[in-house]
Design an enzyme around this catalytic site. Structure first.
Site, short mmCIF file in Angstrom:
data_model
loop_
_atom_site.label_atom_id
_atom_site.label_comp_id
_atom_site.label_asym_id
_atom_site.label_seq_id
_atom_site.Cartn_x
_atom_site.Cartn_y
_atom_site.Cartn_z
N SER A 180 0.86 -1.19 0.00
CA SER A 180 0.00 0.00 0.00
C SER A 180 0.89 1.23 0.00
CB SER A 180 -0.88 0.01 1.25
OG SER A 180 -1.59 1.23 1.38
N TYR A 193 -2.53 -0.66 10.74
CA TYR A 193 -2.61 -1.09 9.34
C TYR A 193 -1.36 -0.66 8.59
CZ TYR A 193 -4.05 -1.18 4.43
OH TYR A 193 -4.11 -1.40 3.07
#
Length: 333
Positions: A180, A193
């Protein structure tokens, strides 16, 4: 306190070289996305194929001729039935297998069955399964941390350990890992996260050096913001985390807490098919020409300079030692 829909802020570009970045729209205009690669003869196993990039990828790779193993947890489920119907109707080579990346036994059994059906080593593993839990770091309790890391990082490790023996024997294979933008830059409110995706970046790069001389490639995909269900799927876990935290902690972060369980993706202008298209092109690219990292989204990526600097540092650090050959394969000369 600003809107904490951080996923919508994760915008980036399609990087088709080790450090180059080409926005998706510009790539389409320049012809880089014109035509479709031929994936005939390739066997591709995807985790987390029920929704999002995994589901889109399963169909896309099959339409390009690949033999696809679409894996997901909790079978039977409606998403699996719909994908099976599509495969029958469109005559696509898609096999549904149950794999929960948290379950060692399911990972071993699912990969073994895929290898049996493929007649040998899987050509491509797409480590796509992932979860998100939002909220400030102080409120990320051990239960939340375990779920994030067990899925996002340990899930990749379990799958890699399962496919690598056959890949090593075949001296070929490609392991693609979904990271990501939040694995290179930090957006407050994403809790652990972001830490789990930073870990994926480090884990995958180390793996790349270690298997490069064995004929196996490793890729890292860094998506920006896309209208998939990852944020909406995170809401139940984020609410559960919020509800089990003491009031004293919640009172310290009122803006962040108010957004927990309300995440929606507002990146509606971005086409999530950018990710399967990018992965398909990487699969079809000769191994020596594949970049380690590919940032994929619709606008310039904030992590591009980080990726460039890190690649330069790694080349200098590894280029004159025992890992020089691996470094050159992974990062280029």
């Amino acid at each position: 306190m600003p809107d904490l829909d951080r996923r919508a802020l994760l915008v980036g570009s399609v990087a088709l070289g080790a450090t180059a970045a080409v926005p998706a729209a510009a790539a389409q205009k320049s012809g880089q996305t014109s035509g479709q690669p031929d994936l005939s003869g390739k066997s591709i196993l995807i985790t987390g194929a029920a929704t999002g990039f995994g589901r889109l990828g399963a169909e896309h790779y099959a339409r390009l001729g690949a033999k696809v193993f679409a894996t997901m947890r909790n079978l039977p489920r409606p998403e699996a039935e719909a994908l099976q119907k599509l495969a029958r109707d469109a005559k696509l080579d898609i096999t549904l297998l149950e794999i929960d990346v948290l379950d060692d036994a399911q990972v071993a059994a699912g990969v073994s069955e895929a290898e049996r059906l493929a007649g040998g080593a899987i050509d491509v593993l797409v480590n796509n399964a992932g979860v998100m839990i939002t909220g400030p770091v102080e409120m990320q309790d051990p239960e939340a941390l375990r779920l994030l890391f067990d899925t996002n990082l340990f899930g990749c490790q379990r799958m890699a350990r399962a496919v690598l023996p056959a890949m090593r024997k075949a001296r070929s294979g490609y392991i693609v890992n979904m990271a990501s933008q939040a694995g290179r830059v930090v957006f407050p409110g994403l809790g652990a996260y972001s830490a789990s995706k930073f870990a994926v970046e480090s884990w995958a790069e180390q793996l790349a050096y270690e298997v490069a001389t064995l004929g196996i490639g490793v890729g890292i995909i860094e998506p920006g913001g896309y209208p998939t269900r990852i944020m909406e799927n995170s809401n139940a876990s984020s609410v559960a985390l919020r509800d089990r935290e003491p009031d004293e902690r919640k009172a310290a972060y009122p803006g962040f807490v108010a957004q927990m369980g309300k995440s929606v993706s507002t990146a509606v202008a971005s086409d999530p098919m950018d990710i399967p298209h990018a992965i398909a092109r990487l699969i079809a690219t000769p191994p020596k020409d594949r970049p380690l990292r590919s940032a994929v989204a619709s606008t310039p990526s904030p992590q591009d300079p980080i990726n460039t600097v890190c690649a330069d540092v790694q080349r200098k650090m590894l280029g004159s030692g025992p890992f020089s050959a691996a470094s050159e394969i992974v990062l280029g000369a």
